[in-house]
Write an enzyme that holds these catalytic residues in place. Structure first.
Site, PDB file in Angstrom:
ATOM      1  N   ASN A   1     -23.257  -0.247   9.005  1.00 17.66           N
ATOM      2  CA  ASN A   1     -22.484  -1.497   8.974  1.00 17.66           C
ATOM      3  C   ASN A   1     -23.136  -2.508   8.038  1.00 17.66           C
ATOM      4  O   ASN A   1     -22.450  -3.192   7.273  1.00 17.66           O
ATOM      5  CB  ASN A   1     -22.372  -2.096  10.376  1.00 17.66           C
ATOM      6  CG  ASN A   1     -21.423  -1.317  11.267  1.00 17.66           C
ATOM      7  OD1 ASN A   1     -20.501  -0.663  10.778  1.00 17.66           O
ATOM      8  ND2 ASN A   1     -21.655  -1.342  12.559  1.00 17.66           N
TER       9      ASN A   1
ATOM     10  N   CYS B   1      -7.767  -0.462  -4.739  1.00 18.93           N
ATOM     11  CA  CYS B   1      -6.678  -0.970  -5.578  1.00 18.93           C
ATOM     12  C   CYS B   1      -7.141  -2.198  -6.360  1.00 18.93           C
ATOM     13  O   CYS B   1      -8.119  -2.855  -6.002  1.00 18.93           O
ATOM     14  CB  CYS B   1      -5.454  -1.310  -4.723  1.00 18.93           C
ATOM     15  SG  CYS B   1      -5.692  -2.731  -3.645  1.00 18.93           S
TER      16      CYS B   1
ATOM     17  N   CYS C   1       3.171   1.879  -7.825  1.00 18.17           N
ATOM     18  CA  CYS C   1       4.410   1.194  -8.213  1.00 18.17           C
ATOM     19  C   CYS C   1       4.171   0.074  -9.219  1.00 18.17           C
ATOM     20  O   CYS C   1       5.110  -0.425  -9.839  1.00 18.17           O
ATOM     21  CB  CYS C   1       5.154   0.667  -6.979  1.00 18.17           C
ATOM     22  SG  CYS C   1       4.278  -0.629  -6.092  1.00 18.17           S
TER      23      CYS C   1
ATOM     24  N   CYS D   1       9.568   2.713 -10.261  1.00 19.04           N
ATOM     25  CA  CYS D   1       8.741   2.480  -9.069  1.00 19.04           C
ATOM     26  C   CYS D   1       9.294   3.222  -7.855  1.00 19.04           C
ATOM     27  O   CYS D   1       8.531   3.766  -7.050  1.00 19.04           O
ATOM     28  CB  CYS D   1       8.585   0.987  -8.784  1.00 19.04           C
ATOM     29  SG  CYS D   1      10.139   0.085  -8.623  1.00 19.04           S
TER      30      CYS D   1
ATOM     31  N   CYS E   1      14.338  -6.431 -14.263  1.00 17.52           N
ATOM     32  CA  CYS E   1      14.127  -5.008 -13.964  1.00 17.52           C
ATOM     33  C   CYS E   1      15.221  -4.136 -14.576  1.00 17.52           C
ATOM     34  O   CYS E   1      14.985  -2.964 -14.888  1.00 17.52           O
ATOM     35  CB  CYS E   1      14.076  -4.772 -12.454  1.00 17.52           C
ATOM     36  SG  CYS E   1      12.536  -5.320 -11.685  1.00 17.52           S
TER      37      CYS E   1
ATOM     38  N   CYS F   1       7.034   6.524  -6.130  1.00 23.86           N
ATOM     39  CA  CYS F   1       6.320   6.151  -4.896  1.00 23.86           C
ATOM     40  C   CYS F   1       5.946   7.426  -4.138  1.00 23.86           C
ATOM     41  O   CYS F   1       6.826   8.222  -3.792  1.00 23.86           O
ATOM     42  CB  CYS F   1       7.184   5.242  -4.020  1.00 23.86           C
ATOM     43  SG  CYS F   1       6.400   4.840  -2.441  1.00 23.86           S
TER      44      CYS F   1
ATOM     45  N   ASP G   1      -1.372 -15.532   1.527  1.00 22.65           N
ATOM     46  CA  ASP G   1      -1.245 -14.175   2.058  1.00 22.65           C
ATOM     47  C   ASP G   1      -1.120 -14.098   3.583  1.00 22.65           C
ATOM     48  O   ASP G   1      -0.175 -13.508   4.099  1.00 22.65           O
ATOM     49  CB  ASP G   1      -2.438 -13.325   1.577  1.00 22.65           C
ATOM     50  CG  ASP G   1      -2.234 -11.842   1.845  1.00 22.65           C
ATOM     51  OD1 ASP G   1      -1.080 -11.405   1.874  1.00 22.65           O
ATOM     52  OD2 ASP G   1      -3.222 -11.131   2.042  1.00 22.65           O
TER      53      ASP G   1
ATOM     54  N   CYS H   1       5.139   0.461 -13.853  1.00 25.78           N
ATOM     55  CA  CYS H   1       6.100  -0.583 -14.230  1.00 25.78           C
ATOM     56  C   CYS H   1       5.978  -0.925 -15.720  1.00 25.78           C
ATOM     57  O   CYS H   1       4.905  -1.331 -16.179  1.00 25.78           O
ATOM     58  CB  CYS H   1       5.871  -1.828 -13.377  1.00 25.78           C
ATOM     59  SG  CYS H   1       6.975  -3.198 -13.813  1.00 25.78           S
TER      60      CYS H   1
ATOM     61  N   LEU I   1      -0.948 -14.824  -5.199  1.00 23.81           N
ATOM     62  CA  LEU I   1      -0.054 -15.950  -4.937  1.00 23.81           C
ATOM     63  C   LEU I   1      -0.584 -16.840  -3.818  1.00 23.81           C
ATOM     64  O   LEU I   1      -1.238 -16.364  -2.898  1.00 23.81           O
ATOM     65  CB  LEU I   1       1.336 -15.437  -4.548  1.00 23.81           C
ATOM     66  CG  LEU I   1       2.023 -14.484  -5.537  1.00 23.81           C
ATOM     67  CD1 LEU I   1       3.295 -13.899  -4.919  1.00 23.81           C
ATOM     68  CD2 LEU I   1       2.335 -15.192  -6.849  1.00 23.81           C
TER      69      LEU I   1
END
Length: 375
Positions: free
Chosen positions: A280, A97, A243, A194, A188, A198, A134, A247, A169
């Site tokens: 690894n 992603c 999603c 979205c 929105c 999904c 996070d 948008c 963030l």
């Protein structure tokens, strides 16, 4: 120094160190969020990766004695990849992603938070600060929303007018009483794209996510992927952007701003077959710097096997047979067995029948039976 002057100077400093948006919020409790989190817990919608103590997640004063305000920051990341390689028959590719392109955002955001901490400490001798990104206790999105960084979209992402939802963030709780910003109005409208697209129906209502069904979460789990989701994962190796990509507020937001987040196409869209036998050491060398590597290679390898099954990639059959026979990990052996059944063919059938005679692990035997049933 007057707080208003300090705040103005901090805003300028933040821009100079690569912070794309900065906002200020009060450190008062997040009462409405507390109720929402309790409901999520009752429904079993949490991922298990988040802080379990709801009080700590919603009461900044429990995290920093004398907390007066929270500084929220946002850093934009790219939504488009230049020179993205195309997968083809015999050379199928997976995808990480967008939030896992370039350097691990935990590192990038934390570096900027530390610079802000040092900057404030120089100017306010008795300053107290607790920063997080996070993995901290506070809910980043709730802080960003209160601080006017963006609004909380129906897709459960903070959406900024400037960068869409493609922002990382972070926040700092402090005992400095900064002037709070005004939250941004939700834009929105009546759009439900979205929710409509999904793949697993994880967005159960506007702004409400069942994490247990979210592909972004499922790609990070280490066990067998539930049957229900195996056909939905596609070629995703880590995370899911569906999603976000649908948008309308993200349209035209390429965000090629920070060099450190520019993806290496061979890392962000790697060939699938080599992942099946990667060591690894090799995994760490190639993927260790991206956020999607945090759970190690096992989930990525399992997802790569599912992606090969998704493509019904015949050329991968010999490698999958090898994995089913030799890999020490039941989850990887079993997933390979299921994938062989999904891809099909005489060679896969013979291999599965042979494996059924040799295999001793009950879960793997179940997957072999599933594979044979698919044939």
């Amino acid at each position: 120094m007057r707080i208003a002057d300090l705040q103005a100077q901090l805003i300028e400093y933040a821009k100079s160190i690569g912070v794309d948006k900065i906002g200020f919020a009060t450190a008062s409790p997040f009462h409405e969020l507390k109720n929402r989190l309790r409901r999520q817990q009752e429904l079993g919608f949490q991922s298990g990766f988040e802080e379990s103590d709801i009080e700590l997640r919603t009461e900044p004063l429990r995290l920093l004695d004398g907390a007066e305000s929270i500084i929220a920051i946002a850093i934009a990341y790219p939504s488009k990849m230049k020179d993205a390689p195309a997968g083809k028959k015999g050379e199928r590719r997976g995808i990480f992603c967008r939030a896992s392109w370039g350097i691990d955002y935990h590192v990038a955001v934390r570096e900027r938070l530390q610079l802000i901490e040092a900057w404030l400490a120089e100017r306010v001798p008795d300053v107290r600060i607790k920063s997080m990104v996070d993995t901290g206790e506070l809910v980043d999105r709730a802080v960003a929303e209160r601080a006017g960084i963006g609004w909380n979209g129906k897709n459960c992402s903070i959406i900024t007018p400037e960068f869409g939802s493609y922002v990382y963030l972070g926040e700092l709780i402090t005992n400095i009483p900064f002037e709070p910003d005004t939250p941004i109005e939700d834009e929105c409208g009546d759009c439900t794209l979205c929710l409509d697209v999904c793949p697993t129906g994880a967005i159960v209502a506007p702004g409400q996510l069942n994490s247990q069904r979210c592909i972004a979460y499922l790609t990070q789990t280490k066990g067998f992927l539930p049957d229900e989701f195996r056909g939905k994962i596609g070629n995703r190796l880590y995370g899911c952007d569906t999603c976000q990509t649908v948008c309308p507020k993200n349209k035209g937001k390429a965000n090629w701003i920070h060099e450190e987040f520019t993806p290496d196409p061979e890392v962000a869209k790697p060939l699938l077959s080599p992942l099946l036998s990667i060591s690894n050491k090799e995994f760490k060398a190639k993927f260790g710097h991206v956020s999607g590597s945090w759970r190690g290679k096992k989930p990525i390898q399992r997802n790569a096997i599912l992606a090969l099954a998704h493509f019904k990639e015949q050329s991968a059959i010999p490698e999958l047979i090898d994995v089913m026979k030799k890999d020490e990990r039941p989850v990887i052996r079993g997933t390979a067995a299921w994938a062989l059944g999904k891809i099909g063919g005489h060679e896969a059938q013979l291999a599965l029948q042979g494996a059924k005679e040799r295999e001793t692990d009950a879960e793997v035997l179940t997957e072999i039976e599933k594979g044979l049933a698919l044939l």
